[in-house]
Design an enzyme around this catalytic site. Structure first.
Site, mmCIF file in Angstrom:
data_model
loop_
_atom_site.group_PDB
_atom_site.id
_atom_site.type_symbol
_atom_site.label_atom_id
_atom_site.label_comp_id
_atom_site.label_asym_id
_atom_site.label_seq_id
_atom_site.Cartn_x
_atom_site.Cartn_y
_atom_site.Cartn_z
ATOM 1 N N HIS A 36 0.856 -1.183 0.000
ATOM 2 C CA HIS A 36 0.000 0.000 0.000
ATOM 3 C C HIS A 36 0.894 1.235 0.000
ATOM 4 C CE1 HIS A 36 1.154 0.115 4.173
ATOM 5 N NE2 HIS A 36 0.588 -1.058 4.408
ATOM 6 N N HIS B 75 3.986 1.341 2.333
ATOM 7 C CA HIS B 75 5.160 0.615 1.822
ATOM 8 C C HIS B 75 5.825 1.407 0.690
ATOM 9 C CE1 HIS B 75 2.635 -3.048 3.086
ATOM 10 N NE2 HIS B 75 3.723 -3.139 3.833
HETATM 11 P P1 AMP Z 1 4.665 -5.012 6.775
HETATM 12 O O1 AMP Z 1 4.467 -5.445 5.361
HETATM 13 O O2 AMP Z 1 3.399 -4.698 7.487
HETATM 14 O O3 AMP Z 1 5.589 -5.916 7.538
HETATM 15 O O4 AMP Z 1 5.420 -3.597 6.693
HETATM 16 C C1 AMP Z 1 6.629 -3.468 6.020
HETATM 17 C C2 AMP Z 1 7.230 -2.138 6.382
HETATM 18 O O5 AMP Z 1 6.360 -1.090 5.982
HETATM 19 C C3 AMP Z 1 7.472 -1.985 7.896
HETATM 20 O O6 AMP Z 1 8.721 -1.334 8.103
HETATM 21 C C4 AMP Z 1 6.325 -1.102 8.303
HETATM 22 O O7 AMP Z 1 6.591 -0.317 9.450
HETATM 23 C C5 AMP Z 1 6.155 -0.213 7.087
HETATM 24 N N1 AMP Z 1 4.798 0.348 7.038
HETATM 25 C C6 AMP Z 1 3.628 -0.335 7.048
HETATM 26 N N2 AMP Z 1 2.586 0.535 7.034
HETATM 27 C C7 AMP Z 1 3.116 1.771 7.029
HETATM 28 C C8 AMP Z 1 2.564 3.085 7.029
HETATM 29 N N3 AMP Z 1 1.244 3.303 7.034
HETATM 30 N N4 AMP Z 1 3.406 4.130 7.022
HETATM 31 C C9 AMP Z 1 4.764 3.940 7.034
HETATM 32 N N5 AMP Z 1 5.340 2.727 7.033
HETATM 33 C C10 AMP Z 1 4.534 1.658 7.031
#
Ligand code: AMP
Length: 283
Positions: free
Chosen positions: A34, A37
């Site tokens: 999204h 990411h």
């Molecule tokens: P995930 O796929 O949920 O493991 O997230 C992958 C990376 O994207 C992690 O470092 C999260 O902290 C970051 N991330 C997820 N959602 C957001 C967001 N809304 N804003 C900033 N970073 C995000």
């Protein structure tokens, strides 16, 4: 975009970069990409010579089987988004590439950072996160690691791990990206019902109000108010904690700390949302 599923494929491509003075940025994700990411990808692109995105839904960090089973996996869409953003490399390892039979997880003393908040409510979660991030760093060997402040405790723990093990990688924490109504982007948002999606932004509104209230009211009272406000809006709140930005320990008085973060985990139906906001200080 080059897509690699094996370590040998990845390293044979990356070795030319690793031998030169070019910098590699790594953005680990679990997919279902999204705008949050993609902001990490953009930042990595603007600051490094080659961006490696990884998609791996790491089973060891899921403390609930249903959460792992229900985790969305729209791979074709993810690849399209990474290509549109001109990400250079996608590393898409299988479980046996990340965890081969002779794999031994790294051991790190997390100085209690893993015992509070997410660590308390999701037993084993951070052991899984530390293991997978350390392993991905070993496989990709980036100069810079991009992680979101949406998972404040996670990036604090990874920062601690990098320091404790003296790893040669710079952690770059990236700001939280939100939808227009304030809801932080999350792969889990897609599972919210229409009704729950409408109230989901209350987390952000409650955090904003907490920041105002903290200027005049004791932290204890603001915390009770926030839990009550969320639950009245239809959430089942697991925690609202006001913590020191470095130690992640709960605080009593704002005046005693230079960086204070309010962190929330709350359920809407079957979906668990987390968010946070700086109450005092600068990141
Ligand atoms: P995930 O796929 O949920 O493991 O997230 C992958 C990376 O994207 C992690 O470092 C999260 O902290 C970051 N991330 C997820 N959602 C957001 C967001 N809304 N804003 C900033 N970073 C995000």
């Amino acid at each position: 975009m080059h897509v690699f599923t094996t370590h040998s494929g990845l390293t044979s491509y990356l070795s030319a970069f690793q031998d030169s003075s070019l910098t590699i940025g790594c953005v680990p994700t679990m997919g279902a990409l999204h705008k949050g990411h993609m902001a990490l990808m953009q930042k990595a692109k603007s600051e490094t010579d080659l961006v490696v995105a990884t998609i791996f839904v790491n089973p060891t960090q899921f403390n609930e089987k249903a959460d792992l089973t229900n985790y969305p996996k729209p791979l074709a869409k993810d690849i399209g988004m990474l290509e549109a953003a001109e990400v250079d490399v996608l590393f898409l390892p299988t479980e046996s590439v990340v965890y081969p039979p002779d794999f031994e997880a790294v051991q790190v003393d997390l100085a209690g950072l893993d015992l509070v908040m997410e660590g308390k409510f999701r037993p084993g979660h951070f052991a899984g996160v530390v293991t997978v991030v350390h392993r991905l760093l070993e496989l990709v060997e980036p100069n810079r690691l991009y992680m979101g402040l949406k998972d404040y405790q996670q990036q604090a723990i990874i920062s601690h791990m990098i320091e404790a093990l003296r790893l040669e990688v710079d952690l770059i924490p990236c700001p939280i990206v939100r939808e227009d109504d304030g809801l932080a982007y999350s792969s889990r948002n897609a599972r919210l019902t229409t009704k729950h999606r409408q109230i989901a932004s209350s987390i952000h509104n409650v955090l904003l109000k907490c920041k105002q209230k903290c200027a005049s009211d004791p932290v204890k009272e603001v915390r009770v108010w926030a839990i009550d406000a969320l639950n009245s809006a239809g959430f089942r709140t697991e925690y609202v904690e006001f913590v020191d930005g470095k130690t992640l320990q709960s605080i009593d008085r704002m005046d005693d700390h230079s960086l204070v973060i309010a962190c929330v985990a709350s359920w809407l139906g079957e979906v668990r949302l987390i968010d946070n906001m700086v109450m005092k200080g600068r990141l």
